[in-house]
Design an enzyme around this catalytic site. Structure first.
Site, mmCIF file in Angstrom:
data_model
loop_
_atom_site.group_PDB
_atom_site.id
_atom_site.type_symbol
_atom_site.label_atom_id
_atom_site.label_comp_id
_atom_site.label_asym_id
_atom_site.label_seq_id
_atom_site.Cartn_x
_atom_site.Cartn_y
_atom_site.Cartn_z
ATOM 1 N N ILE A 196 -32.859 -32.619 37.752
ATOM 2 C CA ILE A 196 -32.412 -31.236 37.654
ATOM 3 C C ILE A 196 -31.881 -30.969 36.253
ATOM 4 C CG2 ILE A 196 -30.673 -29.566 38.442
ATOM 5 C CD1 ILE A 196 -30.716 -30.958 41.166
ATOM 6 N N THR A 225 -30.380 -32.986 32.380
ATOM 7 C CA THR A 225 -30.044 -34.139 31.558
ATOM 8 C C THR A 225 -28.905 -33.735 30.652
ATOM 9 O OG1 THR A 225 -32.387 -34.690 31.567
ATOM 10 C CG2 THR A 225 -31.024 -35.846 29.970
ATOM 11 N N GLY A 226 -27.718 -34.229 30.923
ATOM 12 C CA GLY A 226 -26.548 -33.836 30.121
ATOM 13 C C GLY A 226 -26.149 -34.921 29.145
ATOM 14 N N LYS A 227 -25.001 -34.712 28.550
ATOM 15 C CA LYS A 227 -24.533 -35.664 27.538
ATOM 16 C C LYS A 227 -24.212 -37.026 28.152
ATOM 17 C CE LYS A 227 -21.268 -32.925 26.099
ATOM 18 N NZ LYS A 227 -21.679 -31.683 26.771
ATOM 19 N N GLU A 228 -23.582 -36.999 29.314
ATOM 20 C CA GLU A 228 -23.155 -38.258 29.920
ATOM 21 C C GLU A 228 -23.852 -38.603 31.220
ATOM 22 O OE1 GLU A 228 -19.627 -36.541 29.474
ATOM 23 O OE2 GLU A 228 -19.511 -37.349 27.456
ATOM 24 N N ALA A 229 -24.433 -37.591 31.839
ATOM 25 C CA ALA A 229 -24.985 -37.822 33.173
ATOM 26 C C ALA A 229 -26.301 -37.084 33.368
ATOM 27 C CB ALA A 229 -23.976 -37.358 34.222
ATOM 28 N N ASN A 230 -27.060 -37.533 34.350
ATOM 29 C CA ASN A 230 -28.265 -36.825 34.770
ATOM 30 C C ASN A 230 -28.080 -36.417 36.215
ATOM 31 O OD1 ASN A 230 -28.933 -38.779 32.612
ATOM 32 N ND2 ASN A 230 -30.926 -37.817 32.739
ATOM 33 N N ASP A 262 -13.090 -28.004 31.383
ATOM 34 C CA ASP A 262 -14.345 -27.667 30.688
ATOM 35 C C ASP A 262 -14.942 -26.420 31.336
ATOM 36 O OD1 ASP A 262 -16.418 -27.847 28.873
ATOM 37 O OD2 ASP A 262 -17.516 -29.384 29.973
ATOM 38 N N TYR A 319 -21.020 -22.192 31.495
ATOM 39 C CA TYR A 319 -21.958 -23.305 31.664
ATOM 40 C C TYR A 319 -21.606 -24.190 32.860
ATOM 41 C CZ TYR A 319 -23.638 -22.206 27.000
ATOM 42 O OH TYR A 319 -24.180 -21.573 25.918
ATOM 43 N N ASP A 341 -18.885 -29.620 37.743
ATOM 44 C CA ASP A 341 -18.635 -30.487 36.577
ATOM 45 C C ASP A 341 -17.143 -30.744 36.373
ATOM 46 O OD1 ASP A 341 -19.170 -32.012 34.391
ATOM 47 O OD2 ASP A 341 -20.059 -30.428 33.176
HETATM 48 N N1 LIG Z 1 -24.418 -30.002 43.319
HETATM 49 C C1 LIG Z 1 -25.381 -29.474 42.558
HETATM 50 N N2 LIG Z 1 -26.439 -28.858 43.105
HETATM 51 C C2 LIG Z 1 -27.419 -28.306 42.352
HETATM 52 N N3 LIG Z 1 -27.428 -28.339 41.008
HETATM 53 C C3 LIG Z 1 -26.400 -28.946 40.374
HETATM 54 C C4 LIG Z 1 -25.325 -29.550 41.118
HETATM 55 N N4 LIG Z 1 -24.457 -30.066 40.236
HETATM 56 C C5 LIG Z 1 -24.953 -29.808 39.014
HETATM 57 N N5 LIG Z 1 -26.119 -29.134 39.076
HETATM 58 C C6 LIG Z 1 -26.961 -28.685 37.939
HETATM 59 O O1 LIG Z 1 -26.945 -29.674 36.938
HETATM 60 C C7 LIG Z 1 -26.376 -29.173 35.734
HETATM 61 C C8 LIG Z 1 -25.490 -30.226 35.084
HETATM 62 O O2 LIG Z 1 -24.411 -30.533 35.934
HETATM 63 P P1 LIG Z 1 -22.991 -30.918 35.344
HETATM 64 O O3 LIG Z 1 -22.488 -29.795 34.507
HETATM 65 O O4 LIG Z 1 -22.127 -31.386 36.452
HETATM 66 O O5 LIG Z 1 -23.374 -32.189 34.475
HETATM 67 P P2 LIG Z 1 -23.113 -32.584 32.982
HETATM 68 O O6 LIG Z 1 -23.923 -33.784 32.709
HETATM 69 O O7 LIG Z 1 -21.678 -32.670 32.731
HETATM 70 O O8 LIG Z 1 -23.711 -31.460 32.178
HETATM 71 P P3 LIG Z 1 -23.426 -31.048 30.687
HETATM 72 O O9 LIG Z 1 -23.223 -32.307 29.869
HETATM 73 O O10 LIG Z 1 -24.685 -30.296 30.379
HETATM 74 O O11 LIG Z 1 -22.185 -30.199 30.815
HETATM 75 C C9 LIG Z 1 -25.627 -27.921 36.129
HETATM 76 O O12 LIG Z 1 -25.613 -26.994 35.087
HETATM 77 C C10 LIG Z 1 -26.410 -27.419 37.328
HETATM 78 O O13 LIG Z 1 -27.470 -26.607 36.889
HETATM 79 MG MG LIG Z 2 -21.809 -29.255 32.702
#
Ligand SMILES: Nc1ncnc2c1ncn2[C@@H]1O[C@H](COP(=O)(O)OP(=O)(O)OP(=O)(O)O)[C@@H](O)[C@H]1O
Ligand SMILES: [Mg+2]
Length: 259
Positions: A60, A62-67, A195, A199, A214
């Site tokens: 869904i 790909t973030g900085k620390e997690a997918n 945070d 976003y 998040d």
């Molecule tokens: N429970 C969920 N159900 C559906 N989609 C989700 C869920 N949690 C997160 N997402 C999707 O995944 C994205 C990233 O989630 P999240 O912000 O928790 O992770 P992150 O790795 O910290 O992201 P970033 O580094 O981009 O801030 C969200 O913007 C959202 O679109």
């Molecule tokens: Mg996020």
């Protein structure tokens, strides 16, 4: 690597192969090596043995620390937030974790910090939920994997606040709910999101309701930087809603949240 160990890995790989029933997007292979290191494969395997994970779907985000991955449990869609062990920028995590009295006994090794971080996001979500805030319901954690309810329809996540087109009335409605969530989180949850911005807020299109997501970095009020994080959250929210002619200043919102 011992023979037994490689045998175990092989069986995990086989199992994962079976779970990949919805392996259709190209993102999956791109992130695969990065995310699915051996410890993570073992965690996925454990989740499937515990009957929590039935099928792993596509990526869904790909973030900085997690997918984040779409997945399925026996009876509902779920989301897996997989913190990367090898490539995460975990230094930033330390700043948050180290000031948090709930985690004062954590050893300062990367893997421990990431596991504590995952656990922390889980606990923060529970705390927020108990304080009356809408968040994805956390289900469990397994090492570096957070399992939660999937927020979306037909395998597509609900949009983020930054992605939705809103009329003035909808924007006001969402702002009022966000305000009350921020206050509840602070007053009843003793927590600061840390945070919060367009976003990290999803919008449920069925009722235009905001959902906070998040929360790994959220801190309790006794954290030395809690007030700083709250002020930053407040500024982000008032900045975003200015465009809808919502004229609350950061001072106005601050007074509402804290009093
Ligand atoms: N429970 C969920 N159900 C559906 N989609 C989700 C869920 N949690 C997160 N997402 C999707 O995944 C994205 C990233 O989630 P999240 O912000 O928790 O992770 P992150 O790795 O910290 O992201 P970033 O580094 O981009 O801030 C969200 O913007 C959202 O679109
Ligand atoms: Mg996020």
């Amino acid at each position: 690597m011992s023979k037994d160990y490689s045998k175990k890995i092989k069986s995990i790989d086989d199992k994962l192969e079976k779970m990949r029933i919805k392996r259709k997007d190209s993102d999956y292979t791109k992130v695969k090596e990065d995310v699915f290191d051996t410890p993570t494969l073992i965690s996925l395997y454990n989740l499937s043995n515990k009957d929590i994970l039935y099928a792993l779907g596509g990526a869904i985000s790909t973030g900085k620390e997690a997918n984040i991955f779409f997945a399925e449990s026996s009876d509902k869609p779920i989301a897996l937030k997989i913190y990367r062990i090898t490539t995460s920028t975990f230094r930033a995590m330390e700043e948050y974790i180290l000031g948090d009295p709930r985690f004062k006994n954590i050893r300062h090794e990367k893997r421990d910090i990431i596991m504590a971080w995952t656990r922390k996001e889980y606990r923060n979500l529970i705390r927020a939920q108990n304080a009356g805030i809408r968040v994805p319901s956390p289900i469990t954690t397994e090492k570096n994997i957070l399992v939660m309810d999937f927020l979306g329809e037909n395998e597509v996540s609900y949009p983020l606040l930054k992605e939705v087109k809103l009329d003035t009335e909808q924007a006001h409605q969402i702002y009022e709910t966000i305000k009350s969530y921020m206050r509840k989180l602070y007053k009843h949850g003793n927590l600061v999101h840390g945070d919060l911005s367009e976003y990290n807020i999803m919008i449920d299109p069925n009722n235009i309701e905001p959902i906070f997501i998040d929360m790994g970095q959220s801190v309790t009020l006794d954290h030395p930087r809690a007030e700083y994080f709250l002020n930053r959250d407040i500024k982000n929210i008032t900045r975003f809603f200015k465009r809808f002619k919502i004229s609350d200043s950061p001072e106005d919102l601050s007074a509402f949240v804290r009093n």
